[in-house]
Design an enzyme around this catalytic site. Structure first.
Site, PDB file in Angstrom:
ATOM      1  N   GLY A  51       0.784  -1.243   0.000  1.00 32.16           N
ATOM      2  CA  GLY A  51       0.000   0.000   0.000  1.00 32.16           C
ATOM      3  C   GLY A  51       0.808   1.282   0.000  1.00 32.16           C
ATOM      4  O   GLY A  51       0.326   2.322   0.448  1.00 32.16           O
TER       5      GLY A  51
ATOM      6  N   ASN B 295       1.595   3.097  -2.596  1.00 33.93           N
ATOM      7  CA  ASN B 295       0.920   4.059  -3.480  1.00 33.93           C
ATOM      8  C   ASN B 295      -0.293   4.669  -2.794  1.00 33.93           C
ATOM      9  O   ASN B 295      -0.567   5.863  -2.931  1.00 33.93           O
ATOM     10  CB  ASN B 295       0.532   3.400  -4.806  1.00 33.93           C
ATOM     11  CG  ASN B 295       1.692   3.388  -5.787  1.00 33.93           C
ATOM     12  OD1 ASN B 295       2.056   4.430  -6.326  1.00 33.93           O
ATOM     13  ND2 ASN B 295       2.296   2.222  -5.989  1.00 33.93           N
TER      14      ASN B 295
ATOM     15  N   ARG C  94     -14.810 -14.899 -10.030  1.00 30.08           N
ATOM     16  CA  ARG C  94     -14.404 -13.516 -10.273  1.00 30.08           C
ATOM     17  C   ARG C  94     -15.576 -12.520 -10.208  1.00 30.08           C
ATOM     18  O   ARG C  94     -15.528 -11.520  -9.510  1.00 30.08           O
ATOM     19  CB  ARG C  94     -13.707 -13.405 -11.638  1.00 30.08           C
ATOM     20  CG  ARG C  94     -13.059 -12.036 -11.859  1.00 30.08           C
ATOM     21  CD  ARG C  94     -12.354 -11.926 -13.192  1.00 30.08           C
ATOM     22  NE  ARG C  94     -11.405 -12.990 -13.439  1.00 30.08           N
ATOM     23  CZ  ARG C  94     -10.212 -13.106 -12.854  1.00 30.08           C
ATOM     24  NH1 ARG C  94      -9.836 -12.205 -11.974  1.00 30.08           N
ATOM     25  NH2 ARG C  94      -9.413 -14.101 -13.133  1.00 30.08           N
TER      26      ARG C  94
ATOM     27  N   MET D  90      -3.920  -6.973  -6.985  1.00 30.16           N
ATOM     28  CA  MET D  90      -3.428  -8.071  -7.812  1.00 30.16           C
ATOM     29  C   MET D  90      -4.559  -8.983  -8.286  1.00 30.16           C
ATOM     30  O   MET D  90      -4.482 -10.197  -8.142  1.00 30.16           O
ATOM     31  CB  MET D  90      -2.358  -8.853  -7.050  1.00 30.16           C
ATOM     32  CG  MET D  90      -1.124  -8.016  -6.770  1.00 30.16           C
ATOM     33  SD  MET D  90      -0.516  -7.192  -8.276  1.00 30.16           S
ATOM     34  CE  MET D  90       1.020  -6.498  -7.715  1.00 30.16           C
ATOM     35  N   ARG D  91      -5.593  -8.358  -8.854  1.00 33.01           N
ATOM     36  CA  ARG D  91      -6.685  -9.143  -9.425  1.00 33.01           C
ATOM     37  C   ARG D  91      -7.080  -8.539 -10.765  1.00 33.01           C
ATOM     38  O   ARG D  91      -6.998  -7.317 -10.943  1.00 33.01           O
ATOM     39  CB  ARG D  91      -7.922  -9.110  -8.513  1.00 33.01           C
ATOM     40  CG  ARG D  91      -7.791  -9.903  -7.254  1.00 33.01           C
ATOM     41  CD  ARG D  91      -9.064  -9.808  -6.444  1.00 33.01           C
ATOM     42  NE  ARG D  91     -10.219 -10.326  -7.170  1.00 33.01           N
ATOM     43  CZ  ARG D  91     -10.539 -11.609  -7.259  1.00 33.01           C
ATOM     44  NH1 ARG D  91      -9.805 -12.514  -6.661  1.00 33.01           N
ATOM     45  NH2 ARG D  91     -11.592 -12.000  -7.944  1.00 33.01           N
TER      46      ARG D  91
ATOM     47  N   ASN E  47      -5.234   2.440 -12.882  1.00 34.36           N
ATOM     48  CA  ASN E  47      -4.259   1.478 -12.351  1.00 34.36           C
ATOM     49  C   ASN E  47      -2.860   2.064 -12.521  1.00 34.36           C
ATOM     50  O   ASN E  47      -2.627   2.878 -13.421  1.00 34.36           O
ATOM     51  CB  ASN E  47      -4.350   0.160 -13.131  1.00 34.36           C
ATOM     52  CG  ASN E  47      -3.380  -0.887 -12.599  1.00 34.36           C
ATOM     53  OD1 ASN E  47      -3.230  -1.050 -11.386  1.00 34.36           O
ATOM     54  ND2 ASN E  47      -2.706  -1.586 -13.494  1.00 34.36           N
TER      55      ASN E  47
ATOM     56  N   HIS F 140       1.141   0.720 -13.080  1.00 37.35           N
ATOM     57  CA  HIS F 140       1.897  -0.479 -13.433  1.00 37.35           C
ATOM     58  C   HIS F 140       3.378  -0.117 -13.503  1.00 37.35           C
ATOM     59  O   HIS F 140       3.734   0.923 -14.076  1.00 37.35           O
ATOM     60  CB  HIS F 140       1.406  -1.021 -14.777  1.00 37.35           C
ATOM     61  CG  HIS F 140       2.089  -2.300 -15.160  1.00 37.35           C
ATOM     62  ND1 HIS F 140       1.742  -3.506 -14.589  1.00 37.35           N
ATOM     63  CD2 HIS F 140       3.112  -2.545 -16.012  1.00 37.35           C
ATOM     64  CE1 HIS F 140       2.533  -4.454 -15.098  1.00 37.35           C
ATOM     65  NE2 HIS F 140       3.368  -3.893 -15.957  1.00 37.35           N
TER      66      HIS F 140
ATOM     67  N   ASP G 119      -9.140  -1.210 -18.881  1.00 35.54           N
ATOM     68  CA  ASP G 119     -10.123  -1.754 -19.812  1.00 35.54           C
ATOM     69  C   ASP G 119     -10.092  -3.278 -19.702  1.00 35.54           C
ATOM     70  O   ASP G 119      -9.511  -3.824 -18.760  1.00 35.54           O
ATOM     71  CB  ASP G 119      -9.884  -1.236 -21.241  1.00 35.54           C
ATOM     72  CG  ASP G 119      -8.589  -1.753 -21.844  1.00 35.54           C
ATOM     73  OD1 ASP G 119      -7.925  -2.620 -21.222  1.00 35.54           O
ATOM     74  OD2 ASP G 119      -8.237  -1.302 -22.947  1.00 35.54           O
TER      75      ASP G 119
ATOM     76  N   ASP H  88      -3.410  -4.696 -18.443  1.00 34.44           N
ATOM     77  CA  ASP H  88      -2.595  -3.465 -18.386  1.00 34.44           C
ATOM     78  C   ASP H  88      -2.607  -2.729 -19.734  1.00 34.44           C
ATOM     79  O   ASP H  88      -1.569  -2.268 -20.217  1.00 34.44           O
ATOM     80  CB  ASP H  88      -1.139  -3.817 -17.990  1.00 34.44           C
ATOM     81  CG  ASP H  88      -1.073  -4.464 -16.615  1.00 34.44           C
ATOM     82  OD1 ASP H  88      -1.815  -4.034 -15.730  1.00 34.44           O
ATOM     83  OD2 ASP H  88      -0.285  -5.399 -16.446  1.00 34.44           O
TER      84      ASP H  88
HETATM   85  C1  GAR Z   1       3.555  -1.189  -7.313  1.00 33.94           C
HETATM   86  O1  GAR Z   1       4.884  -1.229  -7.799  1.00 33.94           O
HETATM   87  C2  GAR Z   1       2.581  -1.235  -8.467  1.00 33.94           C
HETATM   88  O2  GAR Z   1       3.030  -0.555  -9.607  1.00 33.94           O
HETATM   89  C3  GAR Z   1       2.518  -2.723  -8.723  1.00 33.94           C
HETATM   90  O3  GAR Z   1       2.500  -3.313  -7.453  1.00 33.94           O
HETATM   91  C4  GAR Z   1       3.209  -2.470  -6.552  1.00 33.94           C
HETATM   92  C5  GAR Z   1       2.316  -2.197  -5.376  1.00 33.94           C
HETATM   93  O4  GAR Z   1       3.015  -1.511  -4.384  1.00 33.94           O
HETATM   94  N1  GAR Z   1       1.355  -3.068  -9.474  1.00 33.94           N
HETATM   95  C6  GAR Z   1       1.330  -4.011 -10.410  1.00 33.94           C
HETATM   96  O5  GAR Z   1       2.289  -4.684 -10.685  1.00 33.94           O
HETATM   97  C7  GAR Z   1      -0.019  -4.170 -11.102  1.00 33.94           C
HETATM   98  N2  GAR Z   1       0.111  -4.981 -12.270  1.00 33.94           N
HETATM   99  P1  GAR Z   1       2.262  -0.791  -3.202  1.00 33.94           P
HETATM  100  O6  GAR Z   1       1.289  -1.824  -2.597  1.00 33.94           O
HETATM  101  O7  GAR Z   1       3.351  -0.439  -2.225  1.00 33.94           O
HETATM  102  O8  GAR Z   1       1.545   0.401  -3.766  1.00 33.94           O
END
Ligand code: GAR
Length: 203
Positions: A12, A14, A64, A89-90, A106, A108, A140, A144
């Site tokens: 978390g 971000n 899902r 991650m879903r 999102n 990435h 979408d 990604d």
């Molecule tokens: C981040 O690096 C994000 O870009 C990536 O997971 C991490 C989450 O970190 N997301 C993906 O790879 C999505 N495909 P966080 O929980 O510390 O924000």
């Protein structure tokens, strides 16, 4: 004021960057709800310490769309305008996407369309690219693959491992995600095909 619903699965960081940008007055919105699909996500505790409404909805053993119906109901209950995936991650069902058309963002950890999917930083190192980075995009039905709102470039150094590269990319993620959210909340953009353009940009 338009509100955010944050979906996450783990650390978390971000989410913290976005919450911090709101506290600092850089982002004019509120987080209406934080939802984790994993019980032990450290971010949930942090969200509660901040006084936010933070919920765990375990996704284990649920199909899902059945799971997404629970999540969408929670987002609706909290009157969420914009859904923020922050390390969620879903893959979202068509049902979820139809409920929030062009209202899901999102982040990435690569310069999409390079290296979608899991372990993007590892993929970048293995491929030998000299630059990678991060991308904020609308979600979408693809993996990604939605229209790109913001990107930042990060050089790949000879000494990098997937871990050191991920750490440097993360600094940029924390910078561009709040900026991209501010742009989308402002509504001052338009989408032409795959391109997200400033509202006043001439074609
Ligand atoms: C981040 O690096 C994000 O870009 C990536 O997971 C991490 C989450 O970190 N997301 C993906 O790879 C999505 N495909 P966080 O929980 O510390 O924000």
């Amino acid at each position: 004021m338009p509100t955010l619903g944050v979906l996450l699965s783990g650390r978390g960081s971000n989410f913290r960057a976005i919450a911090g940008a709101i506290d600092a007055g850089k982002l004019d919105t509120e987080i209406a709800v934080v939802i984790s699909n994993r019980e032990n996500a450290p971010a949930i505790e942090h969200a509660r310490e901040r006084g936010l409404n933070a919920i765990v909805l375990p996704s284990k053993n649920l199909e899902r769309e059945a799971y997404d119906r629970l999540v969408v109901a929670e987002l609706r209950r909290n009157r969420v305008d914009l859904v923020i995936l922050a390390g969620y991650m879903r893959i979202l069902s068509g049902y979820f996407l139809r409920e929030f058309p062009l209202r899901i963002l999102n982040i990435h950890p690569s310069l999409l369309p390079a290296f979608p999917g899991l372990d993007a930083q590892h993929q970048a190192i293995a491929h030998g690219v000299k630059f990678s980075g991060c991308t904020v995009h609308f979600v979408d039905e693809g993996l990604d693959s939605g229209p790109i709102v913001a990107q930042a470039v990060v050089p790949v150094l000879d000494a990098d491992t997937a871990e050191t590269l991920a750490a440097r990319i993360l600094v940029e993620e924390h910078r561009i995600y709040p900026q991209a959210i501010a742009l989308v909340l402002s509504g001052s953009y338009r989408i032409e095909g795959r391109r997200v353009l400033a509202a006043d940009a001439r074609g």
